[in-house]
Enzyme design. Structure first.
Site, PDB file in Angstrom:
ATOM      1  N   ASN A 187      10.394   7.421  -7.005  1.00 20.72           N
ATOM      2  CA  ASN A 187      11.781   6.964  -7.112  1.00 20.72           C
ATOM      3  C   ASN A 187      12.674   8.013  -7.765  1.00 20.72           C
ATOM      4  OD1 ASN A 187      11.770   4.449  -5.864  1.00 20.72           O
ATOM      5  ND2 ASN A 187      11.167   3.361  -7.720  1.00 20.72           N
ATOM      6  N   ASP A 200       5.988  -2.497  -7.906  1.00 20.06           N
ATOM      7  CA  ASP A 200       5.178  -1.880  -6.853  1.00 20.06           C
ATOM      8  C   ASP A 200       3.751  -2.415  -6.858  1.00 20.06           C
ATOM      9  OD1 ASP A 200       4.807  -0.589  -9.372  1.00 20.06           O
ATOM     10  OD2 ASP A 200       3.780   1.062  -8.358  1.00 20.06           O
TER      11      ASP A 200
END
Length: 287
Positions: free
Chosen positions: A171, A206
């Site tokens: 990210n 996640d």
């Protein structure tokens, strides 16, 4: 005598709505000549976890005159319409049908807009909006039902916990929108590998969890296929090649004390996921 009930009236069509239980709010349409079978078999049209429901409990369809009917398929605990146990009965809009001890479904004729809205409301209540895996709330309910089912039938059940390795760094490098897209790719790969009766849920961020009705050795092989399938994913972000790996922890219900709570299965899988990450990531850990 009830009047005939054609499958379509004024642009509407016949639907069955689950009124209680784990899948309350789920809609099934009675399409053309195709019947809707309700039961506990993984391959039925409308699945239920209710232990009083037979594997193939009842069939809903329409006859040659267009009447909508319910037919009991030799169930153990019966099919009831308007308080009476039936073998075959014609339905009118608004009828409730009781299957087994507790499951209620309602026959209705609704238009396409109403049907689409009801489906959206049901999906919003059980699915993660990003990945379309099941959400954590639904998973918690299904976990309890799956553990009870496995113990009652003395069948196998395994939990596979996995998360994306170094996802924060992904990210930070590419941004959150590509990160969201990557999670969707991961979910799609796993969904291709698990069976219809298995369950995949987004546990948080996640991290994901899968429930599989399989012994531990088969669950380990499934985890290996998942890990390999995700590692083989190739995609690009703004022209830059990117890839992902996952770490997986596997636990089997057979490893637990018979009195252990359902959450103990997930905790054991999560502990093994942590061990897999400590061992270097892109690994799986099992008993």
């Amino acid at each position: 005598m009830l009047p005939p009930v054609p499958l379509r009236i004024g642009g509407g069509r016949g639907t069955l709505a689950v009124m209680n239980g784990l899948d309350a709010g789920r809609i099934a349409a009675i399409e053309g000549d195709a019947a809707v079978v309700v039961g506990r078999d993984p391959d039925v049209d409308l699945w239920s976890d209710d232990p009083s429901i037979s594997r193939r409990h009842a069939r809903f369809g329409r006859d040659a005159e267009g009447n909508v009917y319910v037919e009991d398929l030799g169930s153990t605990n019966g099919t009831f319409v308007r308080g009476q146990r039936v073998t075959l009965a014609r339905l009118a809009p608004g009828d409730y049908v009781q299957l087994g001890a507790t499951l209620l479904v309602r026959f209705e004729i609704i238009d396409e807009t109403d049907e689409a809205l009801r489906r959206q409301l049901y999906e919003a209540s059980v699915l993660d909006p990003l990945t379309h895996a099941y959400n954590r709330r639904y998973f918690a309910k299904r976990l309890a039902a799956e553990v009870a089912h496995a113990r009652r039938g003395r069948t196998s059940l395994a939990a596979l916990m996995f998360d994306v390795d170094h996802f924060k760094e992904f990210n930070d490098r590419f941004g959150h929108l590509p990160g969201d897209r990557a999670l969707c790719f991961v979910t799609a790969q796993v969904m291709r590998l698990i069976r219809e009766e298995d369950l995949l849920a987004r546990y948080g961020g996640d991290e994901f969890v899968a429930l599989a009705r399989t012994p531990e050795d088969e669950a380990v092989r499934l985890a290996g296929r998942m890990r390999g399938a995700i590692a083989s994913l190739g995609f690009s972000v703004a022209g830059v090649a990117a890839s992902l790996t996952v770490s997986v922890g596997v636990a089997s219900l057979a490893e637990l004390d018979p009195a252990a709570q359902p959450g103990a299965l997930v905790r054991l899988a999560d502990e093994r996921l942590h061990e897999a990450k400590l061992a270097g990531r892109n690994r799986l850990c099992a008993g």
